[in-house]
Design an enzyme around this catalytic site. Structure first.
Site, PDB file in Angstrom:
ATOM      1  CE  LYS A  72      -4.126  -1.696   1.255  1.00  0.00           C
ATOM      2  NZ  LYS A  72      -5.095  -1.651   2.774  1.00  0.00           N
ATOM      3  CG  ASP A 108      -8.627   0.570   2.984  1.00  0.00           C
ATOM      4  OD1 ASP A 108      -9.497  -0.647   2.406  1.00  0.00           O
ATOM      5  OD2 ASP A 108      -7.575   0.424   3.324  1.00  0.00           O
TER       6      ASP A 108
END
Ligand code: ATR
Length: 279
Positions: A72, A108
């Site tokens: 990420k 997210d």
């Protein structure tokens, strides 16, 4: 049986390892439901090879990819442009390839907020207490602060929480030992550590100070019903499990890659949950 044409749109999930990911099952459900000429595949990429692999996927005509552990942060670095949420989180979980350019976003936090709303909870309505200071806590903290929520965070390693607070202005940090006492005054508890996950010990927290009406969110989803959620429900508190956030965070990527608006509903939830047996 799914038959692809030569014009099929391609996306996937990059990770290392990636075999545990439920994203191919989740996107596969939507591809099937909407009859889309496209595929979403697992892409195991070793950490050191991430940038060159992504450039290869761009050249191979992929529409984009999701990025999971450990990519990420590396994904952030390969982007030509990132959106505001990715910038705040310092991490990217969704890459969109268009005209040779790579755009990154972090869905997210958005998925977390959408899942609360889908469960009838207004995430902006009350002060929130977050437990943990990893990538998930960062994305969720940024999303809640973005709504103007008063956010307090406790983490086992205080220095990790303090580092997060330097990146997220307005975040209050308290010691891990204070987590139980701090419950009063918070209508939302968000647990983001790996405690309670299958194979790990449960989170230790005394819910005596939890105000009535508190919503307890556990982002762990194996098992769906963690000891924390069971304890919260036993007290009459509202529990929200981690699967909904996983489903909702997938929406923006699917929309961008496959040009369709996917719906998160019970059928999708049941389909993905059927594959969530503890290891
Ligand atoms: P993610 O990116 O999925 O949030 P992570 O970055 O590995 O995962 O973060 C893990 C979190 O779980 C951290 O907040 C970690 O606390 P530390 O910063 O002290 O390491 C927390 N965690 C892991 N094991 C824990 C334990 N046994 N007790 C308390 N917290 C724990």
């Amino acid at each position: 049986m799914t038959i692809l044409t030569g014009k099929a749109r391609l996306a996937g999930i990059t990770g290392w390892p990636v075999g545990h990911s439920r994203s191919p099952r989740l996107h596969g459900f939507w591809l099937d439901r909407y009859g889309i000429d496209g595929a979403y595949v697992p892409l195991p990429i070793e950490p050191g090879h991430f940038p060159e692999a992504v450039r290869g996927l761009v050249r191979a005509g992929f529409a984009g990819v999701n990025c999971t552990i450990p990519h990420k942060v590396a994904a952030f670095a390969v982007c030509d442009a990132v959106d505001e949420t990715a910038h705040r989180a310092g991490a990217v979980n969704t890459l969109v390839f268009r005209d040779g350019r790579i755009t990154g976003s972090n869905t997210d936090g958005w998925g977390f907020l959408e899942n609360l709303r889908a469960n009838g909870v207004d995430p902006g309505a009350t002060p929130a207490l977050i437990l943990g200071a990893g990538g998930a806590a960062r994305a969720i903290g940024a999303a809640l602060l973005g709504l103007g929520v008063d956010v307090t965070l406790a983490n086992r390693t205080r220095a990790h929480a303090d580092a997060l607070a330097r990146d997220l202005p307005g975040l209050h940090v308290i010691d891990w030992e204070q987590r139980g006492a701090a419950l009063s005054g918070h209508g939302l508890l968000v647990h983001t550590t790996s405690l309670g996950m299958a194979g790990n010990p449960p989170l230790q927290i005394d819910l005596d100070r939890a105000p009535p009406g508190m919503t307890v969110v556990d982002i762990v989803y194996v098992p769906l019903e963690t000891p924390l959620l069971a304890a919260a429900r036993a007290r009459g508190l509202r529990g929200v499990d981690g699967l909904g956030m996983l489903l909702h965070q997938a929406v923006p990527g699917f929309r961008a890659w496959f040009n369709a608006e996917p719906v998160v509903d019970d059928a999708l939830r049941r389909f993905v949950a059927a594959d969530l047996l503890p290891a």
